[in-house]
Design an enzyme around this catalytic site. Structure first.
Site, PDB file in Angstrom:
ATOM      1  N   ASN A  13       0.913  -1.105   0.090  1.00 23.35           N
ATOM      2  CA  ASN A  13      -0.022   0.176  -0.023  1.00 23.35           C
ATOM      3  C   ASN A  13       0.776   1.228  -0.061  1.00 23.35           C
ATOM      4  OD1 ASN A  13      -2.011   1.930   0.631  1.00 23.35           O
ATOM      5  ND2 ASN A  13      -2.311   1.386   2.402  1.00 23.35           N
ATOM      6  N   LYS A  15       0.094   4.235  -0.264  1.00 17.24           N
ATOM      7  CA  LYS A  15      -0.546   5.380   0.142  1.00 17.24           C
ATOM      8  C   LYS A  15      -0.200   6.771  -0.661  1.00 17.24           C
ATOM      9  CE  LYS A  15      -0.360   3.328   4.461  1.00 17.24           C
ATOM     10  NZ  LYS A  15      -0.312   3.305   6.109  1.00 17.24           N
ATOM     11  N   HIS A  99      -9.744   1.543   4.308  1.00 15.59           N
ATOM     12  CA  HIS A  99      -8.599   1.701   4.905  1.00 15.59           C
ATOM     13  C   HIS A  99      -8.807   2.689   6.256  1.00 15.59           C
ATOM     14  CE1 HIS A  99      -4.496   2.902   5.981  1.00 15.59           C
ATOM     15  NE2 HIS A  99      -4.245   1.703   5.487  1.00 15.59           N
ATOM     16  N   GLU A 101      -7.257   4.937   7.388  1.00 11.34           N
ATOM     17  CA  GLU A 101      -6.695   6.294   6.953  1.00 11.34           C
ATOM     18  C   GLU A 101      -8.046   7.271   6.403  1.00 11.34           C
ATOM     19  OE1 GLU A 101      -2.988   5.657   5.390  1.00 11.34           O
ATOM     20  OE2 GLU A 101      -2.242   5.110   7.335  1.00 11.34           O
ATOM     21  N   GLU A 169      -5.997  -4.637  10.172  1.00 13.62           N
ATOM     22  CA  GLU A 169      -5.142  -3.691  10.528  1.00 13.62           C
ATOM     23  C   GLU A 169      -5.175  -2.980  11.927  1.00 13.62           C
ATOM     24  OE1 GLU A 169      -2.838  -2.648   6.731  1.00 13.62           O
ATOM     25  OE2 GLU A 169      -4.703  -1.363   6.694  1.00 13.62           O
ATOM     26  N   GLY A 175       1.777   2.289  10.713  1.00  8.05           N
ATOM     27  CA  GLY A 175       2.744   3.497  10.475  1.00  8.05           C
ATOM     28  C   GLY A 175       3.590   3.578  11.810  1.00  8.05           C
ATOM     29  N   SER A 215       2.803  -2.158  10.289  1.00  7.72           N
ATOM     30  CA  SER A 215       4.263  -2.365  10.352  1.00  7.72           C
ATOM     31  C   SER A 215       4.833  -3.654  10.115  1.00  7.72           C
ATOM     32  CB  SER A 215       4.493  -1.751  11.902  1.00  7.72           C
ATOM     33  OG  SER A 215       4.206  -0.482  12.058  1.00  7.72           O
TER      34      SER A 215
HETATM   35  P1  PGA Z   1       2.519   0.348   7.500  1.00  8.80           P
HETATM   36  O1  PGA Z   1       0.860   0.353   6.960  1.00  8.80           O
HETATM   37  O2  PGA Z   1       3.033  -0.914   7.117  1.00  8.80           O
HETATM   38  O3  PGA Z   1       3.112   1.194   7.208  1.00  8.80           O
HETATM   39  O4  PGA Z   1       2.238   0.083   9.157  1.00  8.80           O
HETATM   40  C1  PGA Z   1       0.252  -0.796   6.555  1.00  8.80           C
HETATM   41  C2  PGA Z   1      -1.106   0.002   6.087  1.00  8.80           C
HETATM   42  O5  PGA Z   1      -1.630   1.155   6.592  1.00  8.80           O
HETATM   43  O6  PGA Z   1      -1.785  -0.752   5.137  1.00  8.80           O
END
Ligand code: PGA
Length: 253
Positions: A13, A15, A99, A101, A169, A175, A215
């Site tokens: 992803n 982003k 997601h 976010e 998630e 993140g 992460s």
């Molecule tokens: P990350 O993000 O691996 O940077 O924690 C995962 C995601 O948001 O899909």
């Protein structure tokens, strides 16, 4: 717990990272580092603006391209939105939906995720449905309640889930460098599978793919991906580094 015979999916992803002029080189690098006999499905969910370059770059490879959202209407007056047909027309096969976010910063709700998912899969896209609890919810022992609600609402009225991939998630792990332990991730992924069994049946539950995200990196992927109910990963930060991403792919056996 179920017998894990499902092919794994490792999805990046990106982003809001990587411009179109940088996307080609990153994908070429990823392609070069992934063994050609890899058994798992590799997907790169890139920004809309990178899709054309990305689709071109993955030709003659097994990598598939995904988007990061998709509107529920097929077309119309929805300034700034992208439709499933637009994605399909470019060669996109997967789409992340719901997601955290999007839920947190852009007002996405269980209802809008349900509408997006319904259109996406009816149009033929694979939907990567993201669910997960906040730190406060985890500490308040609300994890299962929250995840169950998100999955149930997202799948409301959805008759078949062969085009749906669930990504667990936990928001506190995204993140942050703070990964769920493999036991924590496995526990929730197993609960999601049980819920799918309740909503559909055992054979559907046995075949639905459930990913972990938050992460995941080359140091923790092996253990997470070895869990019986974890069928792959949704990877943010580490998917922007070809070495790290390719390492994770190698662990997806
Ligand atoms: P990350 O993000 O691996 O940077 O924690 C995962 C995601 O948001 O899909």
């Amino acid at each position: 717990m179920s017998t894990n015979v499902r092919e794994k999916i490792i999805a990046g992803n990106w982003k809001m990272n990587i411009t179109p002029s940088a996307a080609g080189a990153l994908i070429a690098d990823i392609k070069a580092k992934i063994p050609s006999d890899i058994k798992s499905q590799v997907v790169l969910c890139v920004p809309y603006t990178d899709i054309a370059v990305a689709v071109e770059q993955v030709k003659a490879s097994n990598i598939k391209i995904g988007a990061q959202n998709c509107h529920w209407e097929v077309s119309g007056a929805f300034t700034g939105e992208i439709s499933a047909d637009m994605l399909l027309d470019l060669g996109v096969e997967y789409c992340i939906l719901g997601h955290s976010e999007r839920r947190q910063y852009f007002g996405e709700t269980d209802e809008s995720v349900n509408k997006r998912l319904s259109t996406a899969i009816n149009k033929g896209l694979y939907a990567i449905l993201c669910v997960g609890e906040t730190l406060k919810e985890r500490e308040g022992n609300k994890t299962f309640e929250v995840v169950e609600r998100q999955v149930t609402m997202a799948l409301k009225g959805i008759g078949a889930v062969d085009k749906v991939i669930v990504a667990y998630e936990p928001i506190w792990a995204i993140g942050t460098g703070k990964t769920a332990t493999s036991a924590e991730a496995q526990e929730v992924c197993a609960a999601i599978r049980k819920l799918i069994e309740k909503l559909y049946d055992k054979s559907v539950a046995d075949s639905v793919k459930i990913l972990y995200g938050g992460s995941m990196n080359s140091a923790n992927a092996e253990e997470l991906l070895a869990q019986p109910d974890i069928d792959g990963g949704l990877i943010g930060g580490a998917s922007l580094k070809a070495n790290d991403f390719a390492e994770i792919v190698k662990f997806a056996k």
